[in-house]
Write an enzyme that holds these catalytic residues in place. Structure first.
Site, PDB file in Angstrom:
ATOM      1  N   ARG A 154       1.025  -1.185   0.040  1.00 44.38           N
ATOM      2  CA  ARG A 154       0.065  -0.059   0.082  1.00 44.38           C
ATOM      3  C   ARG A 154       0.822   1.241   0.085  1.00 44.38           C
ATOM      4  O   ARG A 154       1.762   1.443   0.949  1.00 44.38           O
ATOM      5  CB  ARG A 154      -0.755   0.053   1.290  1.00 44.38           C
ATOM      6  CG  ARG A 154      -1.456   1.479   1.365  1.00 44.38           C
ATOM      7  CD  ARG A 154      -2.686   1.362   2.381  1.00 44.38           C
ATOM      8  NE  ARG A 154      -3.928   0.644   2.226  1.00 44.38           N
ATOM      9  CZ  ARG A 154      -5.011   1.064   2.467  1.00 44.38           C
ATOM     10  NH1 ARG A 154      -4.884   1.879   3.680  1.00 44.38           N
ATOM     11  NH2 ARG A 154      -6.086   0.550   2.084  1.00 44.38           N
TER      12      ARG A 154
ATOM     13  N   HIS B 167      -7.493   0.832  -6.372  1.00 46.20           N
ATOM     14  CA  HIS B 167      -7.749  -0.169  -4.652  1.00 46.20           C
ATOM     15  C   HIS B 167      -8.269  -1.398  -5.209  1.00 46.20           C
ATOM     16  O   HIS B 167      -9.608  -1.456  -4.992  1.00 46.20           O
ATOM     17  CB  HIS B 167      -8.559   0.883  -3.888  1.00 46.20           C
ATOM     18  CG  HIS B 167      -8.477   0.194  -2.391  1.00 46.20           C
ATOM     19  ND1 HIS B 167      -7.672  -0.659  -1.996  1.00 46.20           N
ATOM     20  CD2 HIS B 167      -9.111   0.750  -1.400  1.00 46.20           C
ATOM     21  CE1 HIS B 167      -7.986  -0.985  -0.823  1.00 46.20           C
ATOM     22  NE2 HIS B 167      -8.746   0.099  -0.374  1.00 46.20           N
TER      23      HIS B 167
ATOM     24  N   GLN C  88     -10.479  -3.793  -2.853  1.00 49.63           N
ATOM     25  CA  GLN C  88     -11.455  -3.135  -2.221  1.00 49.63           C
ATOM     26  C   GLN C  88     -12.751  -3.612  -3.049  1.00 49.63           C
ATOM     27  O   GLN C  88     -13.919  -3.829  -2.586  1.00 49.63           O
ATOM     28  CB  GLN C  88     -11.478  -1.763  -2.140  1.00 49.63           C
ATOM     29  CG  GLN C  88     -12.823  -0.920  -1.868  1.00 49.63           C
ATOM     30  CD  GLN C  88     -12.746  -1.183  -0.336  1.00 49.63           C
ATOM     31  OE1 GLN C  88     -12.211  -0.904   0.436  1.00 49.63           O
ATOM     32  NE2 GLN C  88     -14.281  -1.539  -0.007  1.00 49.63           N
TER      33      GLN C  88
ATOM     34  N   ASP D 144     -16.940   8.276  -0.730  1.00 52.42           N
ATOM     35  CA  ASP D 144     -15.834   7.884  -0.295  1.00 52.42           C
ATOM     36  C   ASP D 144     -14.951   9.506   0.388  1.00 52.42           C
ATOM     37  O   ASP D 144     -15.821  10.343   0.066  1.00 52.42           O
ATOM     38  CB  ASP D 144     -14.685   7.534  -1.167  1.00 52.42           C
ATOM     39  CG  ASP D 144     -13.350   7.081  -0.633  1.00 52.42           C
ATOM     40  OD1 ASP D 144     -13.208   7.031   0.552  1.00 52.42           O
ATOM     41  OD2 ASP D 144     -12.101   6.909  -1.551  1.00 52.42           O
TER      42      ASP D 144
ATOM     43  N   CYS E  33     -16.231   2.519   1.099  1.00 53.59           N
ATOM     44  CA  CYS E  33     -14.941   1.731   1.477  1.00 53.59           C
ATOM     45  C   CYS E  33     -14.537   1.675   2.939  1.00 53.59           C
ATOM     46  O   CYS E  33     -13.994   1.031   3.422  1.00 53.59           O
ATOM     47  CB  CYS E  33     -13.860   1.999   0.380  1.00 53.59           C
ATOM     48  SG  CYS E  33     -13.389   3.856   0.421  1.00 53.59           S
TER      49      CYS E  33
ATOM     50  N   ARG F 241     -14.109  -7.543   2.707  1.00 51.33           N
ATOM     51  CA  ARG F 241     -12.631  -7.525   2.298  1.00 51.33           C
ATOM     52  C   ARG F 241     -11.689  -8.564   2.864  1.00 51.33           C
ATOM     53  O   ARG F 241     -10.906  -9.015   2.352  1.00 51.33           O
ATOM     54  CB  ARG F 241     -11.830  -6.273   3.529  1.00 51.33           C
ATOM     55  CG  ARG F 241     -12.541  -4.773   3.188  1.00 51.33           C
ATOM     56  CD  ARG F 241     -12.382  -4.566   1.625  1.00 51.33           C
ATOM     57  NE  ARG F 241     -10.990  -4.624   1.149  1.00 51.33           N
ATOM     58  CZ  ARG F 241      -9.938  -3.533   1.649  1.00 51.33           C
ATOM     59  NH1 ARG F 241     -10.319  -2.761   2.267  1.00 51.33           N
ATOM     60  NH2 ARG F 241      -8.828  -3.745   1.091  1.00 51.33           N
TER      61      ARG F 241
END
Ligand code: CP
Ligand code: NVA
Length: 330
Positions: free
Chosen positions: A108, A135, A138, A231, A272, A317
């Site tokens: 990440r 991402h 996700q 988001d 998310c 996730r």
């Protein structure tokens, strides 16, 4: 399940076919079923993975750690304060070292090119745990959540309200295009996805029957919508000075009760996470003190309401990341 993605990296869903994405979703559902049934699945006890985080995380880190342990793997966590990466050792050198000790690497951080270089130089599967551009892990959790809710995905309208050129919005556009869904970016003109990515997604959509829609009109974005998604307005790595401008630009795109009411009655809300929906965080309180806002991208009315699915999404996730690790390492 005849597909084989063993040895592959997972850097962006642009690299994966619809069949491969569906395979990963099916595998995720199977892992979720086993977890609920208490069926042990320590199938990778001879493997070791490393997690590299240059940005902070709750969900992604925990999903990789729990998923890996459920599969019987060893896990090492490194952050910028505890490794030489970047400061004293180039990324290429770091990748070559890690590739000799680990069977898989999660990364990440910032540039997409970094995660691509890690894959190029390490020689082992690399999983993108979020970059400035994408991402992808996700997305599997998000789509699994939509699938659990509605079953068939084709034609479902998912609208992203807010900063529609961030990593999550970009990835949603890609996955919706791949799976024949209807993706709508509902945002001010200057926060629309980049033309180059839109072009790539249009080419995918031409094959899958997906619809891509771009509008700055909230009522149009919410119309016939099955999934309302938002988001954070300023992503990790962006300067804090942006808050003022983003609040001005994005407040009209806040997902609140009025916007939910414009969508289909059975529509769901997704995020998310982390989300600024109240004043219970230091940033949330600072924003309240400065701008008088009780909530930003989503209000408590929606976040705590019956249509909200963000915590199921967060749980997913783990099941989906486990599927990605298993499928690429088995
Ligand atoms: N959604 C997500 O990636 O959460 P974290 O930043 O907590 O990992
Ligand atoms: N767009 C957000 C996603 C966090 C999971 C960020 O990059 O900060």
């Amino acid at each position: 399940m005849g597909l084989n993605i063993r040895g592959r990296s997972f850097l962006t869903l642009l690299d994966y076919t619809p069949e491969e994405i569906n395979y990963l979703l099916d595998l995720s559902a199977e892992f979720k079923r086993m977890k609920y049934a208490g069926v042990e699945h320590k199938w990778l006890t001879d493997k070791q993975i490393v997690l590299l985080f240059e940005k902070t995380s709750t969900r992604t880190r925990c999903a990789f750690e729990v998923g890996a342990r459920d599969l019987g793997m060893g896990v090492t966590f490194l952050d910028p304060g505890s490794s030489q990466m970047g400061k004293k050792e180039s990324l290429a050198d770091t990748a070559k070292v890690l590739g000799r000790m680990f069977d898989g690497i999660e990364y990440r951080g910032f540039k997409q090119s970094v995660v691509e270089d890690l894959a190029k130089y390490s020689g082992v599967p690399v999983w993108n745990g979020l970059t400035d551009d994408f991402h992808p892990t996700q997305m599997l959790a998000d789509i699994l959540t939509v699938r659990e809710e509605f079953g068939e995905l084709k034609g479902r309208k998912l609208t992203f309200f807010g900063d529609a050129r961030n990593n999550v919005a970009n990835s949603l556009m890609v996955v919706c295009a791949k799976l024949g869904m209807h993706f709508c970016a509902c945002a001010p003109e200057e926060l629309m996805p980049a033309a180059t990515l839109v072009e790539k997604c249009r080419a995918v959509a031409a094959e899958t029957g997906a619809v891509l829609e771009f509008t700055s009109d909230v009522a149009q974005g919410a119309r016939d919508c099955d999934v309302l998604y938002t988001d954070i307005w300023v992503s990790m790595g962006e300067p804090a000075e942006l808050w003022e401008k983003r609040i001005r630009l994005l407040l009209p795109y806040q997902v609140n009760g009025r916007v939910m009411a414009m969508a289909k009655p059975e529509a769901i809300f997704m995020h998310c996470l982390p989300a600024f929906h109240d004043r219970e965080t230091t940033v949330g309180e600072e924003i309240y003190q400065k701008y008088g806002l009780e909530a930003m991208e989503v209000t408590d009315e929606v976040f705590l309401g019956k249509q909200a699915r963000q915590f199921r999404e967060a749980e997913n996730r783990m099941h989906t990341i486990k599927a990605v690790m298993y499928a690429t390492l088995q």
